[in-house]
Motif scaffolding. Sequence first.
Motif, mmCIF file in Angstrom:
data_model
loop_
_atom_site.group_PDB
_atom_site.id
_atom_site.type_symbol
_atom_site.label_atom_id
_atom_site.label_comp_id
_atom_site.label_asym_id
_atom_site.label_seq_id
_atom_site.Cartn_x
_atom_site.Cartn_y
_atom_site.Cartn_z
ATOM 1 N N VAL A 9 33.652 51.119 37.227
ATOM 2 C CA VAL A 9 33.735 49.596 36.531
ATOM 3 C C VAL A 9 33.395 50.109 35.050
ATOM 4 O O VAL A 9 32.252 50.791 35.087
ATOM 5 C CB VAL A 9 33.117 48.375 36.957
ATOM 6 C CG1 VAL A 9 33.404 47.204 36.078
ATOM 7 C CG2 VAL A 9 33.313 48.380 38.457
ATOM 8 N N MET A 52 37.554 48.696 35.814
ATOM 9 C CA MET A 52 37.823 47.078 35.364
ATOM 10 C C MET A 52 36.850 46.783 34.237
ATOM 11 O O MET A 52 35.709 47.257 33.956
ATOM 12 C CB MET A 52 37.461 46.404 36.737
ATOM 13 C CG MET A 52 38.430 46.900 37.737
ATOM 14 S SD MET A 52 40.043 46.864 37.127
ATOM 15 C CE MET A 52 40.770 47.879 38.665
ATOM 16 N N VAL A 53 37.433 45.639 33.845
ATOM 17 C CA VAL A 53 36.502 45.360 32.429
ATOM 18 C C VAL A 53 36.008 43.970 32.962
ATOM 19 O O VAL A 53 36.399 43.195 33.834
ATOM 20 C CB VAL A 53 37.480 45.134 31.312
ATOM 21 C CG1 VAL A 53 38.025 46.422 30.775
ATOM 22 C CG2 VAL A 53 38.704 43.921 31.639
ATOM 23 N N PRO A 54 34.906 43.418 32.140
ATOM 24 C CA PRO A 54 34.339 42.174 32.704
ATOM 25 C C PRO A 54 35.473 40.879 32.484
ATOM 26 O O PRO A 54 36.293 41.129 31.710
ATOM 27 C CB PRO A 54 33.352 42.132 31.614
ATOM 28 C CG PRO A 54 32.868 43.441 31.282
ATOM 29 C CD PRO A 54 34.222 44.058 31.317
ATOM 30 N N GLU A 55 34.982 39.936 33.137
ATOM 31 C CA GLU A 55 36.138 38.660 33.348
ATOM 32 C C GLU A 55 36.210 38.234 31.822
ATOM 33 O O GLU A 55 37.666 37.824 31.480
ATOM 34 C CB GLU A 55 35.489 37.633 34.433
ATOM 35 C CG GLU A 55 35.586 38.110 35.384
ATOM 36 C CD GLU A 55 34.779 37.144 36.489
ATOM 37 O OE1 GLU A 55 34.471 36.055 35.870
ATOM 38 O OE2 GLU A 55 34.883 37.349 37.749
ATOM 39 N N PRO A 75 40.952 44.435 41.768
ATOM 40 C CA PRO A 75 39.924 44.839 40.850
ATOM 41 C C PRO A 75 38.600 44.575 40.848
ATOM 42 O O PRO A 75 38.404 43.295 41.279
ATOM 43 C CB PRO A 75 40.611 44.591 39.587
ATOM 44 C CG PRO A 75 41.334 43.614 39.627
ATOM 45 C CD PRO A 75 41.948 43.585 41.277
ATOM 46 N N ARG A 76 37.679 45.218 40.764
ATOM 47 C CA ARG A 76 36.144 44.939 40.507
ATOM 48 C C ARG A 76 35.973 44.295 39.017
ATOM 49 O O ARG A 76 36.469 44.977 38.110
ATOM 50 C CB ARG A 76 35.169 46.072 40.872
ATOM 51 C CG ARG A 76 35.224 46.468 42.284
ATOM 52 C CD ARG A 76 34.355 47.652 42.411
ATOM 53 N NE ARG A 76 34.021 47.636 43.847
ATOM 54 C CZ ARG A 76 33.577 49.059 44.532
ATOM 55 N NH1 ARG A 76 33.499 49.716 43.525
ATOM 56 N NH2 ARG A 76 33.466 49.091 45.618
ATOM 57 N N ARG A 77 35.334 43.056 38.940
ATOM 58 C CA ARG A 77 35.236 42.723 37.545
ATOM 59 C C ARG A 77 33.606 42.365 37.587
ATOM 60 O O ARG A 77 33.136 41.890 38.679
ATOM 61 C CB ARG A 77 36.149 41.282 37.445
ATOM 62 C CG ARG A 77 37.415 41.658 37.171
ATOM 63 C CD ARG A 77 38.184 40.586 36.883
ATOM 64 N NE ARG A 77 39.574 40.632 36.955
ATOM 65 C CZ ARG A 77 40.256 41.271 35.792
ATOM 66 N NH1 ARG A 77 39.587 41.510 34.592
ATOM 67 N NH2 ARG A 77 41.574 41.391 35.893
#
Length: 349
Positions: A266, A19-22, A61-63
């Motif tokens: 991530v 995942m990508v940062p928000e 997803p983890r962000r």
Amino acid sequence: RWPARPARSPSSGPPSSAMVPENAAADASDSAEDFLFGPGASALAEVSDDEDDEDDEQAPPRRIAEVSATRITPAEFEARYVRCGRPAVLTGCEAEAWWPGWLTLEYLAAQYGGARVGLDGAKAPTSSLGAFIGGLDAETRYCRNVHLGDVLSARDVARLAWPAPLGANALATTRAAVPDAWRHWFELFVLPRRCVGYPFLHVDACSTHAFSLQLRGVKRFTLFAPDDAPFLYARPPTYCRSALPDGAPYRVDLARWPQFAKARPVTVDLRPGSLLFLPRHWWHIARPAHHRARDDVGGGGPDDHGLTLGGNFVSPGATEAAFLDDWADFALMKDLAAGRHRAAAIWDH
């Protein structure tokens, strides 16, 4: 809290995505699977192009949160991220009074070029800092984990200000007999663009938090939450380093390491002017990020050499208590290891 994951079979292939940062702290232009596992190679985890094969019950997803350094107080940062163990990327750090804008490759070469440093984690000096910086275009070795207190003058060490949003650092006043460098923990990382990066997946010891402040270039981190630890093959005696081959998790043979398929990585591309806060017990590895060029605060695009100021710290309260427990175990283990070495030397003699 991170959402619970469903059970996953090693045969089901790699995690569906890293995942990508928000707010786009990571660039999603490359597929996460290509980055983590590499294309093709039948013995490696492969990527399916059939979207219908996705598991509908897969955990969300983890962000990684992205927050402006100028708009959050230490108390707010502690409540939202430190206390609950959530990573975050602080942006706009170059506007803060604690930003070390004076710490550049040019300054280090000019003022401390004669300092001897170990490369690729060597404890003994292997190069002068000036020669290393001067040869960065052809260099493949990593200048990492160099305590700046061992290189800089007392005057320049005093110029290194603590990143204010991180709050108080209990290591500065701990009663534990830690090394002096831990009380004012600032480490230098110079990452040539041709270097493969940090060689192995690891978690920092003694329940310490970590931060990485990017001054130049773009550094790509791959992170794993604490609940991924059972799938990362931590090896004894410290269980702080993965037994996965060096370079993991970029390419992993799932036939040999099947549990790794259950981990959910991530990815974060850390750009100049940004700080990555990594809570205790988070596993990580880093390498240069090779993406399209952009204009960045510290000069140099993603294909430039990286310059990072990093360190570890402990927040007061429950985290400090956990650190003291872990430090006691860590110190005992070091004493036992030293005793074994002494005994072996006596026996050989």
